[in-house]
Design an enzyme around this catalytic site. Structure first.
Site, PDB file in Angstrom:
ATOM      1  N   TYR A  74     -92.075   7.346 -33.214  1.00 33.44           N
ATOM      2  CA  TYR A  74     -92.807   6.634 -32.176  1.00 33.44           C
ATOM      3  C   TYR A  74     -91.931   5.732 -31.309  1.00 33.44           C
ATOM      4  O   TYR A  74     -92.311   5.396 -30.186  1.00 33.44           O
ATOM      5  CB  TYR A  74     -93.922   5.791 -32.804  1.00 33.44           C
ATOM      6  N   SER A 144     -98.810   6.114 -41.303  1.00 28.17           N
ATOM      7  CA  SER A 144     -99.118   7.307 -40.527  1.00 28.17           C
ATOM      8  C   SER A 144     -97.956   8.310 -40.586  1.00 28.17           C
ATOM      9  O   SER A 144     -97.593   8.752 -41.665  1.00 28.17           O
ATOM     10  CB  SER A 144     -99.485   6.921 -39.092  1.00 28.17           C
ATOM     11  N   TYR A 145     -97.344   8.643 -39.428  1.00 28.64           N
ATOM     12  CA  TYR A 145     -96.231   9.589 -39.492  1.00 28.64           C
ATOM     13  C   TYR A 145     -95.071   9.007 -40.291  1.00 28.64           C
ATOM     14  O   TYR A 145     -94.344   9.728 -40.981  1.00 28.64           O
ATOM     15  CB  TYR A 145     -95.756   9.957 -38.088  1.00 28.64           C
ATOM     16  N   TRP A 192    -103.071  13.126 -29.650  1.00 26.81           N
ATOM     17  CA  TRP A 192    -101.798  12.869 -30.316  1.00 26.81           C
ATOM     18  C   TRP A 192    -100.814  14.020 -30.087  1.00 26.81           C
ATOM     19  O   TRP A 192     -99.703  13.813 -29.615  1.00 26.81           O
ATOM     20  CB  TRP A 192    -102.023  12.674 -31.809  1.00 26.81           C
ATOM     21  N   ASP A 269    -110.295   5.282 -42.524  1.00 29.89           N
ATOM     22  CA  ASP A 269    -109.091   5.948 -42.040  1.00 29.89           C
ATOM     23  C   ASP A 269    -109.296   7.453 -41.971  1.00 29.89           C
ATOM     24  O   ASP A 269    -109.954   8.052 -42.830  1.00 29.89           O
ATOM     25  CB  ASP A 269    -107.907   5.635 -42.955  1.00 29.89           C
ATOM     26  N   HIS A 304    -107.398   3.559 -39.254  1.00 31.10           N
ATOM     27  CA  HIS A 304    -106.016   4.044 -39.296  1.00 31.10           C
ATOM     28  C   HIS A 304    -105.025   2.922 -38.986  1.00 31.10           C
ATOM     29  O   HIS A 304    -103.925   2.904 -39.518  1.00 31.10           O
ATOM     30  CB  HIS A 304    -105.835   5.200 -38.311  1.00 31.10           C
TER      31      HIS A 304
END
Length: 580
Positions: A74, A144-145, A192, A269, A304
């Protein structure tokens, strides 16, 4: 003292503390200590020669340090939020390594989500362990990622990786990320996969990802908004669970992993099912007793974007909803990487699971998941639109509605990424819709808690060869406010499994099992439970066009005439995990 007792004293004591927006690491806004050594954009070669841009932060120019690793897609590491991570690490005696993943920002190679992180993560761990400033121990954290890359790196059992702290992480990329219940997760995969991460850097072109993605057929959606993104095209080309998705089913790969983990999730989430799934499969199947006994689970009333606000949607869960995340992480890594045995706030008799009970708005520790004392009770649907523990006695009982893909039920709350839609919302804006069947209990006369997995089992027929059925669990307060807790979906063609789709025979009654994931809520006297049954949730999920055609290939649609059956022969129900 056993680690199982030791570590959870720290985790659970800290989880109960309140710190506004703790996840943002607000206390690390100041500059670095003068001793910190910084090296930016160091090219680290992967096994195939591709070099990834890597930043290194050392507490001092001398000494060997345990290292915290963040692998990110990100930012390039210069963002304030990432700098705070480096200040957190170095101020507590850790080196921090920040790496932009392959194909993003200043890292070489082609960007393609997920798959490349297995080998790249393993190569990076080995590189860190070989450095003169490393003591050979590496931990990973992030959301997340940044959580995905932790699990993916763990697959190769690299001995340098001694602990991880994945938050709001996917673990079964077919069931959670792309096709929950077999229905394509349109809003998140488009906004996304196309919009934010469709190229080397984050993008913010003026596309309305909520109301501007109704283009059909879906296979040309990206092109319709000006993009050509290979990974998005691959996702829609694999609507069934096949060999494309199997490498990313981390729940099936627990035996290949050997690492303790804090599994951090939120009741709202989008990846809640995987947070719980990772905890349970790693506890049962991971490669060593250290790993199996080193799994921890914490679930708060969060979306999330976890641990950022006590208020979510239309509900405020109170000041106890937030935790001191940096302190929790520090205790976790100090134990595994520095041999700490007495973290601050330690209690010796705490348990491995920490959950937030919504409604009562308190944290509670538990010994297992799901809770061993759970009383799974069926609540049956009746054709007078009531919901009760009394099973239907009638020989026949039906209710009907029409599902028109041209006018789908709009998304209103739930376990999704989009900030303005996620969480619990009063469902009143949907009251006038005639394509929702609503079933409600009598008011509860005493406080009642349900905590655990939720499922619905419905018997239904349709005029279409394929369609969707959805169930939503709702709490109705005495003033009429009705807010959603959790929901689920099943695409009819995947009623017997996600690997081989089978169309349905129009007019025939089938049993559909709907996985609604899990929740925890304590009803007050006077509260009621409601369950809504419908066939769309748009744009969170792609519309089923009801034709039986191959997914994403057509724009043709038809109205489906749906019939829900409620009788002695067809006892449609929801099963709730009641806690005595």
């Amino acid at each position: 003292m056993k680690f199982r007792d030791l570590m959870f004293g720290a985790l659970l004591a800290l989880a109960g503390t309140s710190l506004t927006q703790a996840q943002s690491f607000k206390e690390f806004n100041e500059g670095f200590p003068e001793t910190v050594q910084k090296m930016y954009h160091v090219p680290v070669a992967m096994g195939d020669g591709v070099k990834l841009a890597t930043d290194i932060y050392l507490p001092d120019k001398t000494g060997k340090y345990p290292t915290l690793l963040i692998r990110d897609m990100y930012t390039n590491g210069s963002a304030a939020s990432r700098q705070k991570y480096a200040k957190f690490a170095t101020s507590n005696g850790y080196a921090l390594v920040f790496q932009s993943v392959r194909g993003r920002y200043d890292s070489e190679g082609k960007w393609y989500p997920y798959f490349q992180e297995i080998n790249d993560g393993d190569d990076t761990l080995s590189w860190i362990a070989e450095q003169s400033w490393s003591d050979g121990k590496v931990g990973m954290f992030g959301s997340s990622y940044l959580a995905s890359v932790q699990w993916l790196a763990a697959i190769n059992k690299n001995p340098a990786l001694v602990a991880i702290a994945p938050a709001v992480s996917p673990g079964n990329y077919y069931r959670d990320v792309a096709y929950p219940g077999g229905a394509f997760s349109l809003l998140s995969r488009a906004s996304w996969g196309i919009g934010l991460v469709g190229s080397r850097t984050n993008m913010s072109f003026p596309v309305d990802w909520v109301s501007g993605i109704n283009h059909l057929p879906i296979e040309t959606l990206a092109q319709s908004v000006g993009f050509n993104v290979q990974h998005f095209q691959d996702w829609i080309a694999h609507p069934s669970y096949d060999d494309y998705w199997k490498p990313l089913n981390l729940e099936d790969r627990a035996t290949e992993m050997d690492v303790p983990a804090i599994n951090i999730g939120g009741w709202f989430d989008v990846f809640l099912r995987s947070t719980i799934g990772s905890y349970t499969t790693m506890t049962e199947q991971s490669a060593s007793s250290t790993s199996r006994n080193g799994q921890r689970l914490i679930i708060g009333p969060w979306p999330h974007g976890w641990n950022q606000s006590s208020k979510l949607g239309d509900v405020d869960f109170g000041e106890n909803a937030l935790i001191d995340a940096p302190a929790m992480l520090l205790d976790w890594f100090d134990y595994w990487m520095k041999g700490s045995t007495k973290p601050k706030g330690l209690k010796a008799d705490e348990a491995p699971v920490r959950i937030f009970i919504m409604g009562e708005n308190v944290w509670r520790d538990e010994q297992e998941w799901p809770l061993a004392r759970t009383d799974y009770r069926p609540f049956y649907f009746h054709d007078n639109q009531t919901l009760s523990e009394k099973s239907p006695a009638k020989k026949t009982g039906t209710l009907k509605y029409d599902y028109d893909p041209a006018d789908p039920v709009p998304t209103l709350g739930g376990n999704i990424m989009m900030p303005k839609l996620r969480g619990p919302y009063d469902q009143k804006p949907l009251d006038d819709r005639e394509d929702i069947l609503r079933f409600v209990t009598e008011p509860f006369t005493e406080a009642t808690e349900f905590t655990g997995p939720i499922s619905a089992e419905i018997y239904a027929s349709s005029s279409a060869p394929d369609t969707d059925f959805m169930a939503k669990l709702i709490v109705v307060k005495p003033d009429g406010t009705a807010f959603n807790l959790v929901d689920g979906v099943i695409r009819a063609r995947y009623r017997e499994g996600f690997e081989k789709p089978k169309l349905i025979e129009p007019g025939k009654v089938y049993k559909y099992e709907i996985d609604m994931w899990a929740t925890s809520y304590k009803l007050s006297p006077g509260d009621r439970i409601r369950v809504d049954i419908t066939s769309s949730n748009y744009p969170r999920l792609a519309r089923n066009l009801n034709t039986g055609a191959e997914f994403a290939k057509t724009s043709e649609m038809q109205v489906a005439h749906q019939t829900l059956h409620m009788s002695k022969e067809y006892p449609s129900k929801i099963v709730l995990p009641i806690i005595p």
